[in-house]
Write a protein that holds these residues in place. Structure first.
Motif, PDB file in Angstrom:
ATOM      1  N   ASP A   1      90.914  24.488 116.785  1.00  0.00           N
ATOM      2  CA  ASP A   1      90.890  23.089 117.247  1.00  0.00           C
ATOM      3  C   ASP A   1      89.513  22.467 117.025  1.00  0.00           C
ATOM      4  O   ASP A   1      89.387  21.381 116.453  1.00  0.00           O
ATOM      5  CB  ASP A   1      91.205  22.997 118.744  1.00  0.00           C
ATOM      6  N   ALA A   2      88.487  23.165 117.514  1.00  0.00           N
ATOM      7  CA  ALA A   2      87.129  22.637 117.404  1.00  0.00           C
ATOM      8  C   ALA A   2      86.711  22.495 115.946  1.00  0.00           C
ATOM      9  O   ALA A   2      86.118  21.489 115.553  1.00  0.00           O
ATOM     10  CB  ALA A   2      86.150  23.548 118.151  1.00  0.00           C
ATOM     11  N   SER A   3      87.040  23.490 115.148  1.00  0.00           N
ATOM     12  CA  SER A   3      86.631  23.464 113.749  1.00  0.00           C
ATOM     13  C   SER A   3      87.254  22.296 112.992  1.00  0.00           C
ATOM     14  O   SER A   3      86.576  21.611 112.223  1.00  0.00           O
ATOM     15  CB  SER A   3      86.977  24.791 113.072  1.00  0.00           C
ATOM     16  N   PHE A   4      88.551  22.054 113.205  1.00  0.00           N
ATOM     17  CA  PHE A   4      89.164  20.902 112.540  1.00  0.00           C
ATOM     18  C   PHE A   4      88.510  19.598 112.985  1.00  0.00           C
ATOM     19  O   PHE A   4      88.270  18.706 112.168  1.00  0.00           O
ATOM     20  CB  PHE A   4      90.675  20.859 112.770  1.00  0.00           C
ATOM     21  N   ALA A   5      88.190  19.478 114.270  1.00  0.00           N
ATOM     22  CA  ALA A   5      87.511  18.273 114.752  1.00  0.00           C
ATOM     23  C   ALA A   5      86.138  18.124 114.101  1.00  0.00           C
ATOM     24  O   ALA A   5      85.714  17.012 113.769  1.00  0.00           O
ATOM     25  CB  ALA A   5      87.377  18.315 116.279  1.00  0.00           C
ATOM     26  N   ILE A   6      85.458  19.253 113.898  1.00  0.00           N
ATOM     27  CA  ILE A   6      84.119  19.244 113.311  1.00  0.00           C
ATOM     28  C   ILE A   6      84.162  18.963 111.810  1.00  0.00           C
ATOM     29  O   ILE A   6      83.371  18.172 111.297  1.00  0.00           O
ATOM     30  CB  ILE A   6      83.413  20.590 113.594  1.00  0.00           C
TER      31      ILE A   6
ATOM     32  N   GLY B   1      88.583  11.647 111.937  1.00  0.00           N
ATOM     33  CA  GLY B   1      89.085  13.006 111.784  1.00  0.00           C
ATOM     34  C   GLY B   1      90.604  13.062 111.864  1.00  0.00           C
ATOM     35  O   GLY B   1      91.258  13.756 111.085  1.00  0.00           O
ATOM     36  N   LYS B   2      91.171  12.319 112.805  1.00  0.00           N
ATOM     37  CA  LYS B   2      92.634  12.274 112.928  1.00  0.00           C
ATOM     38  C   LYS B   2      93.263  11.692 111.669  1.00  0.00           C
ATOM     39  O   LYS B   2      94.295  12.179 111.200  1.00  0.00           O
ATOM     40  CB  LYS B   2      93.045  11.463 114.147  1.00  0.00           C
ATOM     41  N   ARG B   3      92.641  10.640 111.132  1.00  0.00           N
ATOM     42  CA  ARG B   3      93.169  10.054 109.888  1.00  0.00           C
ATOM     43  C   ARG B   3      93.121  11.062 108.750  1.00  0.00           C
ATOM     44  O   ARG B   3      94.074  11.191 107.990  1.00  0.00           O
ATOM     45  CB  ARG B   3      92.402   8.785 109.510  1.00  0.00           C
ATOM     46  N   TRP B   4      92.007  11.803 108.629  1.00  0.00           N
ATOM     47  CA  TRP B   4      91.906  12.806 107.573  1.00  0.00           C
ATOM     48  C   TRP B   4      92.967  13.877 107.776  1.00  0.00           C
ATOM     49  O   TRP B   4      93.653  14.272 106.828  1.00  0.00           O
ATOM     50  CB  TRP B   4      90.504  13.429 107.545  1.00  0.00           C
TER      51      TRP B   4
END
Length: 155
Positions: free
Chosen positions: A50-55, A110-113
């Motif tokens: 989770d954190a990594s995708f957000a980062i 990030g959500k858009r990506w």
């Protein structure tokens, strides 16, 4: 860019992303990757995903040519967490854009990506997963060999 207010490493990363967006040539790719990787912290495998995708999502927007290297971070955690099916990688990333109560919430960018670009990267995600899977299997074989050698030395 992200507007994280905690933890400190994400606050620093948000400032870094803003600077990298304003001055795209201010940082080498190596310095850029180092800043993104440094923002990660130890946790359990699935919270790390989770954190990594957000980062990494904003990083992938800013430097798309580094995407394969960046997505290796959450994919390695998926493998460490027991994922054996590369076909689930894209769905897990999408889940990080849409699920509530994430360990680290991705920014709007990030959500858009994650919802627009990530689903198109199936071939790349598969290749990164397979490379990570092979590396993990080799590490397991090396560890087993070392254990057998150690056991034999005790006999």
């Amino acid at each position: 860019m992200p507007t994280w207010t905690s933890p400190p490493q994400l606050v620093a990363l948000a400032a870094f992303y803003a600077q990298a967006q304003a001055q795209p040539d201010a940082f080498s790719d190596a310095a850029f990757l180092d800043a993104v990787k440094t923002a990660h912290w130890p946790t359990n495998c699935w919270n790390y995903v989770d954190a990594s995708f957000a980062i990494i999502a904003p990083a992938c927007l800013l430097r798309p040519h580094l995407t394969a290297e960046l997505i290796a971070l959450p994919i390695a955690a998926m493998i460490a967490g027991g994922l054996e099916d590369a076909g689930q990688v894209i769905a897990i990333g999408l889940d990080c854009a849409t699920r509530s109560a994430l360990y680290v919430e991705p920014s709007e960018e990030g959500k858009r990506w994650l919802t627009q670009v990530w689903p198109t990267l199936g071939t790349m995600a598969e290749a990164v997963f397979q490379a990570g899977w092979q590396a993990a299997m080799l590490e397991d074989e090396d560890e087993l060999s070392l254990r057998l050698i150690w056991k034999a030395s005790l006999s």
